[in-house]
Design a protein around this motif. Sequence first.
Motif, PDB file in Angstrom:
ATOM      1  N   SER A  72     -35.521  37.390  16.640  1.00  7.52           N
ATOM      2  CA  SER A  72     -34.665  37.005  15.522  1.00  7.52           C
ATOM      3  C   SER A  72     -33.605  35.996  15.955  1.00  7.52           C
ATOM      4  O   SER A  72     -32.787  35.572  15.147  1.00  7.52           O
ATOM      5  CB  SER A  72     -33.991  38.242  14.925  1.00  7.52           C
ATOM      6  OG  SER A  72     -33.035  38.754  15.812  1.00  7.52           O
ATOM      7  N   ASN A 115     -29.958  44.619  14.790  1.00  7.64           N
ATOM      8  CA  ASN A 115     -31.186  44.776  15.582  1.00  7.64           C
ATOM      9  C   ASN A 115     -31.084  46.008  16.469  1.00  7.64           C
ATOM     10  O   ASN A 115     -32.010  46.821  16.534  1.00  7.64           O
ATOM     11  CB  ASN A 115     -31.402  43.559  16.492  1.00  7.64           C
ATOM     12  CG  ASN A 115     -31.865  42.346  15.721  1.00  7.64           C
ATOM     13  OD1 ASN A 115     -32.459  42.476  14.666  1.00  7.64           O
ATOM     14  ND2 ASN A 115     -31.573  41.171  16.255  1.00  7.64           N
ATOM     15  N   THR A 130     -37.436  42.921  15.131  1.00  5.46           N
ATOM     16  CA  THR A 130     -36.756  41.633  15.153  1.00  5.46           C
ATOM     17  C   THR A 130     -37.543  40.597  14.358  1.00  5.46           C
ATOM     18  O   THR A 130     -36.973  39.634  13.856  1.00  5.46           O
ATOM     19  CB  THR A 130     -36.526  41.138  16.594  1.00  5.46           C
ATOM     20  OG1 THR A 130     -37.753  41.226  17.312  1.00  5.46           O
ATOM     21  CG2 THR A 130     -35.492  41.992  17.292  1.00  5.46           C
ATOM     22  N   SER A 134     -35.780  38.658  11.548  1.00  8.73           N
ATOM     23  CA  SER A 134     -35.806  37.191  11.585  1.00  8.73           C
ATOM     24  C   SER A 134     -35.976  36.641  10.168  1.00  8.73           C
ATOM     25  O   SER A 134     -35.440  35.577   9.838  1.00  8.73           O
ATOM     26  CB  SER A 134     -36.913  36.686  12.500  1.00  8.73           C
ATOM     27  OG  SER A 134     -38.174  36.825  11.892  1.00  8.73           O
TER      28      SER A 134
END
Lengths: 323, 322
Positions: A72, A115, A130, A134
């Motif tokens: 991300s 996260n 992630t 993202s």
Amino acid sequence: MKNRFTWDFLMTRYPAFFPLILLAISIIVNWILQPNMFDRETLNSNMRVFLPLVLVAVGQAVVLIGGGIDISVGGIVSIVNTILATRVGLDGSTELMWRYVLVSILVGLLAGAINGFFIAHLRLQPIITTYATSFLYGGLALFILPNPGGGIPASIAEIYRTTTPLKLPLSFFIIAIILLVWKYISSTRYGKYLFAVGGKADAAYETAVPVTSVQFSIYVISGLMAALAGIAITMLSGSGNAEIGSAITLNSITAVIIGGNSFSGGIGGVTGPVMGAITLSIIQNIISFAHINTWWETLVKATIIVIALAAPGIINLLRRSGP
Amino acid sequence: MRRFHLSPPVAALILAVILFILSGLLPNGFGSNLDIARSQATNIVRLAVFLGVIAAGQTLVIISGFEGIDLSAGSVVTLTAILTYVYVNGQDDKVLAALLISFAVGAIIGLINGIGVTFLKISPFVMTLGMSGVVTGAIIVVNHGNVSGKVAPIMTRIIARPISQAIPIPGAIVIWVIFGVLMWLLLERTTFGKNLFAIGVNRVTATLSGVNVTGMNLATYTLAGALAGFGGFLLVGNTGVVLIQLGQPYLFPSIAAVAVGGTLLSGGKGSYWGSMAGAIVLTLITSLLTTMQMPDSVRRMVLGATLLVLISIYGRQRGLRQ
């Protein structure tokens, strides 16, 4: 016999040894193609372009050492870029800029904490978590700035572009600080915990290592580094674009692996990844200076990267099958 | 008292059905018209076929463990799609050969991945990422941005159109069902499947119990490449056109489909049914978001949040204390 021992010793004890060779080779090739590479001006303009990837790679390296992965980071870079470009604006004041630099850092820490919460506390799988965030972060960046535009005052961008303390690029000092901080961190109790968690989280847990907190912290660190990269990339380009971070994610992972870190965690350092990131950027430089036909660029670049990745393995194979 | 337990594929399918029914209540949903509902459902499953087939190879490498993943799948799909498109060039009699070429080209790229991962000890993530770049680069070099070709009528007929007037199910879905059964047989009823789970759980114990780990690893990546190649063949049969970014949008969704289907990304546990269910759920969510006509930014955020919720429900790893 002795020589052989030395090579194996260097390869196993110093994960940054091979990346150093790769870096040296790429610098030499680049120097041949671009003779004025070491001029103060050229060096500075190269280093300021490389710095964002170096910063993200450092964060990614910490995550990989801790046994995770963060895809991300590109989204976080984009959010920071769009925040700065829309909130500060081309005619903003210096004070406003610094205020939003602070905001950006907080945003990076928060994004990393999100996260970390899902991965460390809810125990979700890092890559897919992630990947999901993202989209969240990339979407948010696009929400803040749907079309490329905005920017920061040119006078502030100049600070990043032209500051050369002691006639050396600013980036050198930033990288030096990072390496010193890393040297300190890896000697602390936290550093030991980080490697223990990355090596084998279960075993670390049995020996009373605070696994959850360590796992949480690596994503916060990665978020912070991504935010710093976002600030650097904004000061570099001076403008806003929600897609600015999209290429940096996979590059940062490649940089860390070229830097000699293992994907499985618990091994490696930050020095190698820094060199890996610079090597990767120099390869891009070489491609553009070698006057390669545009159609061939992607293929040549990818092939060089695969060879760089494969080189340690090939050398080991040859050595094992050799006399 | 046994804890109530729902297997991930079933959970994903139930979720898909609930989402679908809820989507009927949207302003431009199907409402109470069952015919439209049926055709919408068929269409979503048809679109899920391509993601599902591409996720098949991904399922195999992920089950094989050792951080197994195939990031070259997207570019392989693009490559075989373009090859099929150019080679077939509208002629029905070349379709079978094109299918074989797709398998073979995918298998070769998969084998190279396997060699890099197995012998050169490159982590699968970067090895396949690097290969993806090489393949994309090769595509650019070879076709110089434009290709001329044509999909054969028989491909469109079999893949994109319904089987017959009476049975309004597109051929792609039938192919997918057969494919799913074959994948199930492969994973659950063959030595390959058994060994695959064995190396996914623990490579050392697998070696000690006589599994040829090196061979298995090579075979898995080769097969994964071949399946991605097949995905490209199917995809071009449906779209009828090729572009340089044809396969890439399927790459990360294929990994997400595997994860949503309950396959552990650390390997050793999973099923293809799960990936099929995952592909349907993901396609459903994406097409719902598209029909809701939200801006791209909101769509991405909703997709990310939905994915987070999905994996939070049953994608959790075992706790440290257990």
